[in-house]
Structure formats: C-alpha cells, structure tokens
Design a protein around this motif. Structure first.
Motif, PDB file in Angstrom:
ATOM      1  N   ARG A 187       0.864  -1.182   0.000  1.00 57.50           N
ATOM      2  CA  ARG A 187       0.000   0.000   0.000  1.00 57.50           C
ATOM      3  C   ARG A 187       0.896   1.226   0.000  1.00 57.50           C
ATOM      4  O   ARG A 187       1.522   1.557   0.998  1.00 57.50           O
ATOM      5  CB  ARG A 187      -0.891   0.052   1.253  1.00 57.50           C
ATOM      6  N   HIS A 188       1.007   1.894  -1.130  1.00 59.06           N
ATOM      7  CA  HIS A 188       1.862   3.078  -1.251  1.00 59.06           C
ATOM      8  C   HIS A 188       1.354   3.894  -2.437  1.00 59.06           C
ATOM      9  O   HIS A 188       0.923   3.318  -3.445  1.00 59.06           O
ATOM     10  CB  HIS A 188       3.321   2.659  -1.474  1.00 59.06           C
ATOM     11  N   PRO A 189       1.397   5.226  -2.347  1.00 67.42           N
ATOM     12  CA  PRO A 189       0.881   6.038  -3.457  1.00 67.42           C
ATOM     13  C   PRO A 189       1.640   5.861  -4.766  1.00 67.42           C
ATOM     14  O   PRO A 189       1.106   6.181  -5.830  1.00 67.42           O
ATOM     15  CB  PRO A 189       1.001   7.472  -2.946  1.00 67.42           C
ATOM     16  N   CYS A 190       2.854   5.334  -4.720  1.00 67.80           N
ATOM     17  CA  CYS A 190       3.648   5.157  -5.943  1.00 67.80           C
ATOM     18  C   CYS A 190       3.692   3.705  -6.405  1.00 67.80           C
ATOM     19  O   CYS A 190       4.496   3.347  -7.256  1.00 67.80           O
ATOM     20  CB  CYS A 190       5.062   5.691  -5.726  1.00 67.80           C
ATOM     21  N   LEU A 214       4.192   6.903 -12.991  1.00 65.42           N
ATOM     22  CA  LEU A 214       4.514   6.730 -11.575  1.00 65.42           C
ATOM     23  C   LEU A 214       5.956   7.089 -11.260  1.00 65.42           C
ATOM     24  O   LEU A 214       6.259   7.537 -10.161  1.00 65.42           O
ATOM     25  CB  LEU A 214       4.214   5.297 -11.138  1.00 65.42           C
ATOM     26  N   ARG A 215       6.845   6.923 -12.216  1.00 68.07           N
ATOM     27  CA  ARG A 215       8.238   7.306 -11.975  1.00 68.07           C
ATOM     28  C   ARG A 215       8.330   8.818 -11.750  1.00 68.07           C
ATOM     29  O   ARG A 215       8.983   9.286 -10.823  1.00 68.07           O
ATOM     30  CB  ARG A 215       9.117   6.893 -13.153  1.00 68.07           C
ATOM     31  N   GLN A 216       7.642   9.576 -12.597  1.00 66.11           N
ATOM     32  CA  GLN A 216       7.634  11.031 -12.438  1.00 66.11           C
ATOM     33  C   GLN A 216       6.961  11.437 -11.131  1.00 66.11           C
ATOM     34  O   GLN A 216       7.399  12.370 -10.458  1.00 66.11           O
ATOM     35  CB  GLN A 216       6.922  11.694 -13.625  1.00 66.11           C
ATOM     36  N   GLU A 217       5.911  10.736 -10.765  1.00 64.58           N
ATOM     37  CA  GLU A 217       5.213  11.023  -9.504  1.00 64.58           C
ATOM     38  C   GLU A 217       6.131  10.762  -8.302  1.00 64.58           C
ATOM     39  O   GLU A 217       6.169  11.549  -7.357  1.00 64.58           O
ATOM     40  CB  GLU A 217       3.953  10.168  -9.406  1.00 64.58           C
ATOM     41  N   ALA A 218       6.880   9.659  -8.345  1.00 64.89           N
ATOM     42  CA  ALA A 218       7.818   9.346  -7.260  1.00 64.89           C
ATOM     43  C   ALA A 218       8.911  10.404  -7.166  1.00 64.89           C
ATOM     44  O   ALA A 218       9.292  10.816  -6.055  1.00 64.89           O
ATOM     45  CB  ALA A 218       8.431   7.966  -7.472  1.00 64.89           C
ATOM     46  N   LEU A 219       9.415  10.852  -8.291  1.00 63.02           N
ATOM     47  CA  LEU A 219      10.433  11.907  -8.291  1.00 63.02           C
ATOM     48  C   LEU A 219       9.876  13.214  -7.741  1.00 63.02           C
ATOM     49  O   LEU A 219      10.544  13.922  -6.993  1.00 63.02           O
ATOM     50  CB  LEU A 219      10.992  12.110  -9.703  1.00 63.02           C
ATOM     51  N   ARG A 220       8.627  13.533  -8.077  1.00 63.45           N
ATOM     52  CA  ARG A 220       7.987  14.745  -7.569  1.00 63.45           C
ATOM     53  C   ARG A 220       7.837  14.684  -6.046  1.00 63.45           C
ATOM     54  O   ARG A 220       8.165  15.643  -5.341  1.00 63.45           O
ATOM     55  CB  ARG A 220       6.613  14.934  -8.213  1.00 63.45           C
ATOM     56  N   ILE A 221       7.392  13.539  -5.520  1.00 66.55           N
ATOM     57  CA  ILE A 221       7.231  13.371  -4.077  1.00 66.55           C
ATOM     58  C   ILE A 221       8.579  13.451  -3.375  1.00 66.55           C
ATOM     59  O   ILE A 221       8.716  14.096  -2.333  1.00 66.55           O
ATOM     60  CB  ILE A 221       6.511  12.045  -3.760  1.00 66.55           C
ATOM     61  N   ARG A 222       9.584  12.829  -3.955  1.00 65.51           N
ATOM     62  CA  ARG A 222      10.936  12.881  -3.369  1.00 65.51           C
ATOM     63  C   ARG A 222      11.428  14.328  -3.292  1.00 65.51           C
ATOM     64  O   ARG A 222      11.986  14.751  -2.279  1.00 65.51           O
ATOM     65  CB  ARG A 222      11.891  12.036  -4.198  1.00 65.51           C
TER      66      ARG A 222
END
Length: 112
Positions: free
Chosen positions: A60-63, A96-104
C-alpha cells in the motif's frame, strides 16, 4: 478473461521470450484495468507467481499500482497450452516514476 468480467482492449506489453503479456482491459463496470498474464507451467513458475501475488496484495503506497485480484485461466492461442495466472491491477493515469520523483523532491524541499 471475459468469464471473469474483463474485456481486452489492447496489448500493453510483452515479457522476454513471450512468456508473459500485459493487457489493458475494461471490467464489468466500465473501469479500465491492467491484467498481467503469467504462465503457470512448472512448479518454479507457480512458486514465483504466488510470491508475486502475495507481495502485491500486501503493498500500500501512493507510488505502487494497486493490486485488485488474481485468477487462473486456460491459455489463449497466443500463449502455450497451459494455465495462466492473471493479475488484475489498477490502471495508471500518470507516469509513476515522475510522480515518485515529484514526491521525493517535495520531501527534500521540506527538509531544508
């Protein structure tokens, strides 16, 4: 897959050696989903597939794309004549890769 309420819309990808395929499907409510088909041939395949199902169902994780369900079907003409494990997952509307980079980046900016 239709006997499980999914209609194939298009092929999204294929694993190495043509052993697995990924389809965009529509469920019985009209929602777009993704189905990953894994061959269910020998015991090693079964163990690997069951580990993947167990792991996906616990994440369970947003990414991470949500796992919805799995089922076995008899093969289709495009795959060997064996059972196939189908993993049903939500469809990503964004990268999702771009989303993970944005969150980071947001986390890093908050830490400054």
């Amino acid at each position: 897959m239709e006997e499980h309420g999914y209609t194939v819309m298009r092929v999204l990808g294929q694993g190495s050696g043509c052993s697995s395929r990924v389809y965009e499907v529509k469920d019985s409510t009209g929602q777009l989903r993704v189905v990953k088909q894994l061959p269910w041939v020998v015991d090693a395949d079964k163990e690997t597939a069951l580990r993947e199902v167990k792991l996906l169902s616990s994440l369970r994780h947003p990414c991470i794309v949500p796992y919805l369900e799995s089922f076995l079907v008899r093969s289709t003409p495009s795959l060997p004549a064996e059972d196939i494990l189908c993993l049903v997952m939500s469809r990503c509307d964004r990268d999702l890769r771009q989303e993970a980079l944005r969150i980071r980046l947001e986390w890093e900016l908050q830490g400054e």
